[in-house]
Design an enzyme around this catalytic site. Structure first.
Site, mmCIF file in Angstrom:
data_model
loop_
_atom_site.group_PDB
_atom_site.id
_atom_site.type_symbol
_atom_site.label_atom_id
_atom_site.label_comp_id
_atom_site.label_asym_id
_atom_site.label_seq_id
_atom_site.Cartn_x
_atom_site.Cartn_y
_atom_site.Cartn_z
ATOM 1 N N LYS A 276 40.341 12.484 18.759
ATOM 2 C CA LYS A 276 39.407 13.102 18.331
ATOM 3 C C LYS A 276 39.514 14.839 18.629
ATOM 4 C CE LYS A 276 34.881 12.841 15.452
ATOM 5 N NZ LYS A 276 34.019 11.886 15.157
ATOM 6 N N GLU A 361 24.051 1.080 6.776
ATOM 7 C CA GLU A 361 22.730 1.252 6.285
ATOM 8 C C GLU A 361 21.850 0.607 5.706
ATOM 9 O OE1 GLU A 361 25.071 3.657 5.488
ATOM 10 O OE2 GLU A 361 24.363 5.460 6.413
ATOM 11 N N ARG A 389 21.685 4.271 0.276
ATOM 12 C CA ARG A 389 22.356 3.201 0.424
ATOM 13 C C ARG A 389 21.791 2.048 0.539
ATOM 14 N NH1 ARG A 389 27.887 3.889 2.424
ATOM 15 N NH2 ARG A 389 28.829 4.735 0.970
HETATM 16 C C1 LIG Z 1 26.929 6.332 4.257
HETATM 17 C C2 LIG Z 1 27.055 7.575 5.633
HETATM 18 N N1 LIG Z 1 26.739 6.838 6.520
HETATM 19 C C3 LIG Z 1 26.558 8.214 7.597
HETATM 20 C C4 LIG Z 1 27.701 9.076 6.891
HETATM 21 C C5 LIG Z 1 27.902 10.301 8.925
HETATM 22 N N2 LIG Z 1 28.509 10.431 9.130
HETATM 23 C C6 LIG Z 1 29.790 10.906 8.610
HETATM 24 S S1 LIG Z 1 30.954 10.879 9.882
HETATM 25 C C7 LIG Z 1 30.439 9.667 10.497
HETATM 26 C C8 LIG Z 1 31.261 8.910 11.993
HETATM 27 C C9 LIG Z 1 33.024 8.454 11.314
HETATM 28 O O1 LIG Z 1 33.544 7.938 11.898
HETATM 29 P P1 LIG Z 1 35.130 7.267 11.500
HETATM 30 O O2 LIG Z 1 35.400 7.134 10.128
HETATM 31 O O3 LIG Z 1 35.997 7.199 13.049
HETATM 32 O O4 LIG Z 1 35.711 9.414 11.210
HETATM 33 P P2 LIG Z 1 36.193 9.889 12.772
HETATM 34 O O5 LIG Z 1 34.560 10.948 12.784
HETATM 35 O O6 LIG Z 1 36.102 9.960 14.201
HETATM 36 O O7 LIG Z 1 36.909 10.798 12.057
HETATM 37 C C10 LIG Z 1 29.257 9.289 10.079
HETATM 38 C C11 LIG Z 1 28.609 8.289 11.278
HETATM 39 C C12 LIG Z 1 28.230 9.708 6.247
HETATM 40 N N3 LIG Z 1 28.887 10.268 6.236
HETATM 41 N N4 LIG Z 1 27.634 8.595 5.688
#
Ligand SMILES: Cc1ncc(C[n+]2csc(CCOP(=O)(O)OP(=O)(O)O)c2C)c(N)n1
Ligand SMILES: CC(=O)[C@@H](O)[C@H](O)COP(=O)(O)O
Ligand SMILES: [Mg+2]
Length: 621
Positions: A276, A361, A389
């Site tokens: 990242k 969630e 959700r």
């Molecule tokens: C249902 C839901 N819960 C929480 C989020 C908030 N959220 C957006 S990106 C993220 C982290 C995602 O991690 P990853 O899939 O590993 O992607 P990275 O950011 O590491 O590229 C979160 C918790 C979301 N978008 N959707």
């Protein structure tokens, strides 16, 4: 930017010799950094997916082949390569392009997202649709290690793994990060897979050089060998052909591996490892800070905020710590939003009572219900949009059993740059219809704190909604005092028209009322509604106006209308709130004004319906 400016669509990219992909990646990464530093947006994840995006569009025949991005916050390189390079300066702004994939924006955006963990389901749907229609195209889901923690991703794997004759590729983009550091057993498992890298690398080299029939043989031999030396990965047990982990920044591995996978039928799983923030040292060192920054100077990096204004998120975080110090039964729960929900300090001070359950969630809510059954006092900190959700869990697991769970609903109302996917417009409507729920809307920071204490003391499910960012700047008292359940308050005495304001709309309603000499009540509770106050206002005014930062349909105004009908009171009434359409990204205040929810808009709507000063009471609602 010699190479990048020649790429207006993926066909242009596919004409490049492979040797030019690396210099293109360097240009694309520099473009992403420069662009996001000027607009704000999701940075670290996009810097990490530059090579993967290039390789996917290079190998696959997009848009005929469908790439489905999970969450979609990592799609800026994809947008840039698919004809939207020149629109990047408008990213996440009013009338500009979205920060997430949108079907209406581009044929390359195959599936609208922003809530996580939907990609495998959608890609499987597309793969099976292609099969049903006799079309020979690929569907590729790109999902992060954070998004992979959600139950929905596993529901999709479970469904996909039995279909041997589909063109489905799932790419796990493993950067060992969610927004905050990843959590849970899956993360540990992926780390274990990583530590078996030597074996995996050897396996991949074999796959990348062998022609397809030989690959099948190699696969069988490998399976045989694996049976003796290493257990199958979890993904293989789910019915996928697992490849990896491979270096997701190495185009020399990515391109041939994807080319090989393209020739394999059945559910394929590619595990790529990325960093990242890749390529920008500050983001690599602190991917959390650079997950979704505002504008900044890339040469200097993000500077600590200088604004003295306290955000609602901070008000919640402080309250949580204070209440936890006061009551040992308090448990703080977040579904993967530690920073966004203001729980960093709580985790540091009360690590034994802090639970980040991952992007889960539904589980977060039922997990809280279980805690409440055992006489603990869970507080679920969750964005309004993400609680959507867990709706069944809220009804079936919490409210139906009248369990004592507090819901702190951050990002209620319009959120601005993230747009319609993240707007918290529906919580009033979806919460107020649930029996046993107490539903509160905070009108300022201090009231927010009081409401949190009230929700916490209430023996049953209770929610407090508050918006993204700072409020009106009210002084926040340090006590843990509560407010009387179901009681609103008159904030301004006026004549003719009474404005019944909820939450964030109290401040603009007061301003509008000054112009109109109207009465303003801060209703505080959507449920239980202060029916006595409502009757009193109805008796002493000729018309009523409700105003809320939530959907008019089913919202607080609807609750008022229902209560009036129940009491047999007939009164002219005007409902102001968010209209029955999705509201795009843009500056939140601009958007509110466009919806008529600033002081000017409220005053204008009231004057138009009821006249100004002496009411002409046009009874046409
Ligand atoms: C249902 C839901 N819960 C929480 C989020 C908030 N959220 C957006 S990106 C993220 C982290 C995602 O991690 P990853 O899939 O590993 O992607 P990275 O950011 O590491 O590229 C979160 C918790 C979301 N978008 N959707
Ligand atoms: C993609 C996603 O869901 C999060 O990164 C979200 O954009 C965070 O929003 P806040 O900036 O309001 O915390
Ligand atoms: Mg990740």
């Amino acid at each position: 930017m010699d190479l990048l400016k020649k790429i207006d669509r993926p066909e242009d990219l596919r004409k490049l010799p492979r040797t030019q992909l690396k210099p293109l990646a360097d240009e694309l990464r520099a473009f992403v950094l420069d662009s996001v530093s000027k607009t704000g947006g999701h940075l670290s994840s996009n810097l990490g997916t530059v090579e993967l995006t290039i390789a996917l569009h290079y190998v696959f025949n997009t848009p005929e082949d469908r790439i489905v991005w999970d969450v979609g916050h990592q799609t800026y390189p994809h947008k840039i390569l698919t004809g939207r390079r020149d629109q990047m300066p408008t990213l996440r702004q009013l009338n500009g392009i979205s920060g997430f994939p949108r079907r209406s924006e581009s044929e390359y955006d195959t599936f609208g997202t922003a809530h996580s963990s939907t990609s495998i389901s959608a890609a499987l749907g597309m793969a099976l649709a292609a099969k049903t229609k006799g079309e020979n195209r690929h569907a590729i889901a790109v999902i992060g290690d954070g998004a992979m923690t959600a139950g929905m991703a596993f529901e999709a794997l479970n469904n996909a793994g039995v279909h041997d004759d589909i063109n489905l590729l799932v790419i796990l983009n493993d950067n060992d990060m969610s927004i905050s550091p990843p959590v849970g057993a899956l993360n540990r498992y992926l780390a274990r897979l990583m530590s078996g890298k030597f074996y995996a690398t050897a396996k991949n080299v074999g796959k990348s050089v062998l022609p397809a029939p030989m690959l099948e043989l190699a696969k069988r031999l490998e399976e045989h060998a694996k049976g003796m030396v290493v257990p199958a990965t979890m993904f293989e047990e789910f019915g996928f052909n697992y490849i990896g982990p491979i270096d997701g920044h190495d185009l020399e591995s990515l391109v041939p591996t994807l080319q090989n996978l393209k020739n394999l039928k059945g559910p394929q799983f590619l595990h790529v490892v990325t960093k990242k923030g890749q390529g920008y040292k500050l983001a690599e060192a602190d991917p959390v800070l650079y997950h979704g920054p505002g504008k900044f100077n890339p040469a200097e990096g993000i500077k600590p905020a200088t604004s003295g204004k306290v955000t609602y998120t901070q008000v919640f975080g402080d309250w949580l710590c204070d209440m936890a110090a006061h009551d040992r039964k308090l448990i703080g729960i977040t579904p993967a939003m530690r920073e966004g929900s203001g729980m960093v300090q709580f985790e540091q001070r009360f690590p034994d009572r802090y639970y980040d359950v991952g992007i889960a969630e539904q589980h977060a809510v039922t997990f809280a219900a279980g805690m409440a059954c055992e006489d603990l006092k869970p507080v679920v900190a969750i964005y309004s949009t993400f609680l959507q959700r867990a709706y069944d869990q809220l009804i079936h697991d919490v409210a139906l059993q009248n369990l004592d769970v507090t819901f702190a609903l951050d990002r209620s109302g319009l959120v601005g740059a993230d747009g319609a996917t993240h707007a918290g417009n529906y919580d009033i409507a979806y919460l107020r219809c649930i029996p046993n729920m107490v539903v509160m809307a905070a009108s300022d920071e201090n009231e927010c704190r009081r409401m949190l204490s009230t929700a916490y003391q209430y023996k049953g499910p209770a929610s407090v909604r508050y918006p993204r960012g700072a409020g009106i700047g009210a002084q926040v008292e340090k006590d843990l005092d509560t407010i009387p359940l179901g009681k609103g308050e008159i904030r301004r005495e006026g004549q003719h028209v009474a404005i019944l304001a909820f939450g964030t709309m109290v401040a603009p309603a007061l301003e509008a009322a000054n112009e109109l000499n109207a009465t303003v009540a801060n209703m505080r509770f959507v449920k239980p509604l202060d029916v006595e106050l409502l009757k009193q206002l109805a008796q002493t005014h000729e018309a009523l106006v409700t105003v809320e930062e939530g959907s008019i349909m089913g919202g607080a105004g609807a609750a008022v209308a229902e209560a009036l009908a129940e009491a047999g009171i007939v009164k002219p009434i005007l409902h102001l709130g968010l209209p029955d359409r999705f509201i795009d990204h843009g500056d939140a205040n601009q958007l509110l004004a466009a919806c008529g929810l600033d002081a000017k808009g409220i005053a204008a709507a009231i004057s138009q319906r009821f006249g100004k000063g002496e009411p002409r009471l046009v009874v046409n609602n």
